[in-house]
Design an enzyme around this catalytic site. Structure first.
Site, short mmCIF file in Angstrom:
data_model
loop_
_atom_site.label_atom_id
_atom_site.label_comp_id
_atom_site.label_asym_id
_atom_site.label_seq_id
_atom_site.Cartn_x
_atom_site.Cartn_y
_atom_site.Cartn_z
N ASP A 159 0.84 -1.20 0.00
CA ASP A 159 0.00 0.00 0.00
C ASP A 159 0.88 1.25 0.00
OD1 ASP A 159 -2.45 -1.66 0.49
OD2 ASP A 159 -1.31 -2.13 2.30
N HIS A 187 -4.40 -3.50 6.41
CA HIS A 187 -4.23 -3.75 4.97
C HIS A 187 -5.59 -4.17 4.42
CE1 HIS A 187 -2.90 -5.12 1.11
NE2 HIS A 187 -3.41 -6.30 1.34
P1 NAI Z 1 -1.86 -18.43 -3.98
O1 NAI Z 1 -3.19 -19.05 -3.73
O2 NAI Z 1 -1.29 -18.41 -5.36
O3 NAI Z 1 -0.79 -19.15 -3.04
C1 NAI Z 1 -1.02 -19.44 -1.70
C2 NAI Z 1 -0.28 -20.72 -1.38
O4 NAI Z 1 -0.39 -20.95 0.03
C3 NAI Z 1 -0.83 -21.95 -2.08
O5 NAI Z 1 0.21 -22.59 -2.80
C4 NAI Z 1 -1.34 -22.81 -0.93
O6 NAI Z 1 -1.16 -24.21 -1.16
C5 NAI Z 1 -0.46 -22.33 0.23
N1 NAI Z 1 -0.98 -22.62 1.56
C6 NAI Z 1 -2.27 -22.65 1.98
N2 NAI Z 1 -2.34 -23.02 3.26
C7 NAI Z 1 -1.08 -23.23 3.68
C8 NAI Z 1 -0.51 -23.65 4.91
N3 NAI Z 1 -1.27 -23.93 5.97
N4 NAI Z 1 0.82 -23.77 5.00
C9 NAI Z 1 1.60 -23.50 3.92
N5 NAI Z 1 1.13 -23.11 2.72
C10 NAI Z 1 -0.21 -22.97 2.61
O7 NAI Z 1 -1.95 -16.96 -3.37
P2 NAI Z 1 -0.98 -15.72 -3.59
O8 NAI Z 1 -1.44 -14.93 -4.75
O9 NAI Z 1 0.44 -16.18 -3.54
O10 NAI Z 1 -1.32 -14.86 -2.29
C11 NAI Z 1 -1.06 -15.35 -0.99
C12 NAI Z 1 -1.72 -14.48 0.06
O11 NAI Z 1 -1.20 -13.15 0.03
C13 NAI Z 1 -3.24 -14.33 -0.10
O12 NAI Z 1 -3.81 -14.45 1.20
C14 NAI Z 1 -3.40 -12.93 -0.61
O13 NAI Z 1 -4.64 -12.38 -0.25
C15 NAI Z 1 -2.27 -12.22 0.13
N6 NAI Z 1 -1.85 -10.96 -0.44
C16 NAI Z 1 -1.47 -9.98 0.44
C17 NAI Z 1 -1.02 -8.76 0.00
C18 NAI Z 1 -0.59 -7.71 0.99
O14 NAI Z 1 -0.26 -6.61 0.56
N7 NAI Z 1 -0.59 -7.93 2.31
C19 NAI Z 1 -0.94 -8.45 -1.43
C20 NAI Z 1 -1.32 -9.55 -2.28
C21 NAI Z 1 -1.75 -10.75 -1.80
#
Ligand code: NAI
Length: 328
Positions: A159, A187
């Protein structure tokens, strides 16, 4: 030569992971003289995909990449970790209530907090990226009672970076000439991107833009940028989120530039009237691996109302996870 740093990344096979791991391994996060060991955590069904990513990491032949651990066991992933980037989370699905979302994430961040408590370095630096990031950080923190609570933080740096780039675009200034933007709070869409202290080329930012633009266009554009990316790209921000997580840990480990600050969501100590204990975005400076909230800033009525609204949302999330027994 330095001892390798152990860096745990959860959700390592996901889309953010695919940008993040290569940049950590290349030295973008901890410096070009700091070897790293990547300790990658995934759920069991994603281990095969993760092994593919590991093959690519090896194929890059990064000189700083000392070793890679792949596991579905948090006790292995967090063993002796110096840094942890908690990316894996349960995303909100259509029709999901906030309570369901928080409870699903409690099932992830409570055991991870317990594992950090049991096996990580006592001075581990943790950043939570997985949403709802601030409250997930609170859950992990509260389940790691033997670790200093200040070691648990959440990412508002994306952000913050968005706030800088939008201001640069509007004023025609260069990103490097913009200083002291702040993201207060959660966030989420209640975040408050605050330009009241920001400067462009050393001049107050708010003298260079129209107040109505700031209030009615700029703030919502920054706060809703995530949704705009999904709409355009058909997938959520990944490379920019990974870049922001790198910036967050790099500044925490290596320090913020003299005379400047950044935004980190950290446990509130009550500064600026933010309820104690909430993981809330603040302006911070870092020296010698320790962050401090920038004190003494003037808070206008306009700022106060927005800072309180985002605090209120975080209090509601905390109340909800308290009811679920995930935090004290
Ligand atoms: P994604 O769905 O591509 O990857 C998430 C991964 O986490 C998946 O491979 C899944 O198998 C794994 N996962 C789920 N539960 C797990 C556990 N208990 N232990 C280990 N791994 C686990 O999602 P992406 O795009 O990589 O985003 C990840 C997170 O980041 C989402 O929650 C998204 O909302 C958040 N996010 C946060 C931002 C921020 O600025 N704070 C910005 C963009 C995304």
């Amino acid at each position: 030569t330095k001892e390798p740093a152990r860096v745990t990344v959860t959700g390592a096979a996901g889309q953010i992971g695919y940008s993040l791991l290569f940049r950590i391994a290349s030295g973008d996060m901890l410096g070009k003289d700091q070897p790293v060991i990547l300790q990658l955590l995934e759920i069991t069904p994603a281990l095969k995909a993760l092994n593919g990513v590991v093959m690519e990491l090896r194929d890059c032949a990064f000189p700083l990449l000392h070793d890679i651990v792949v596991t579905d066991d948090p006790m292995v992933a967090f063993k002796d970790a110096d840094y942890a980037l908690l990316v894996g989370a349960m995303p909100r699905k259509a029709g999901m209530e906030r309570g369901d979302l928080l409870s699903a994430n409690g099932g992830i961040f409570k055991p991870q907090g317990e594992a950090i408590n049991a096996v990580a370095k006592r001075d581990i630096k943790v950043v939570v990226v997985g949403n709802p990031a601030n409250t997930n950080a609170l859950i992990a923190q509260q389940n790691a009672p033997d670790i200093d609570p200040k070691q648990f933080t959440a990412l508002v740096r994306l952000d913050h970076n968005r706030a800088i780039s939008q201001l640069a675009e509007k004023t025609g200034g260069a990103v490097k000439d913009i200083k002291n933007v702040t993201i207060w709070g959660n966030h989420s869409s209640t975040q408050y991107p605050d330009l009241s202290q920001a400067t462009v080329n050393g001049q107050p930012a708010l003298d260079q833009v129209d107040r109505t633009w700031y209030e009615t266009e700029y703030i919502p554009t920054v706060a809703k940028r995530g949704a705009a990316i999904i709409e355009a790209r058909g997938a959520s921000s990944a490379a920019s989120a990974a870049g922001a997580a790198i910036d967050h840990i790099r500044d925490w480990a290596l320090g913020t530039p003299e005379g400047e600050w950044t935004s980190m969501a950290i446990p509130s100590d009550g500064s600026y009237g933010v309820p104690e204990g909430l993981i809330y975005g603040f302006p911070v400076r870092v020296k010698n691996g320790k962050y401090e909230i920038v004190q003494g800033l003037d808070i206008s009525d306009f700022s106060r109302a927005r800072m309180d609204a985002t605090a209120k949302e975080l209090q509601e999330e905390r109340d909800e996870v308290r009811k679920l027994g995930l935090v004290k």
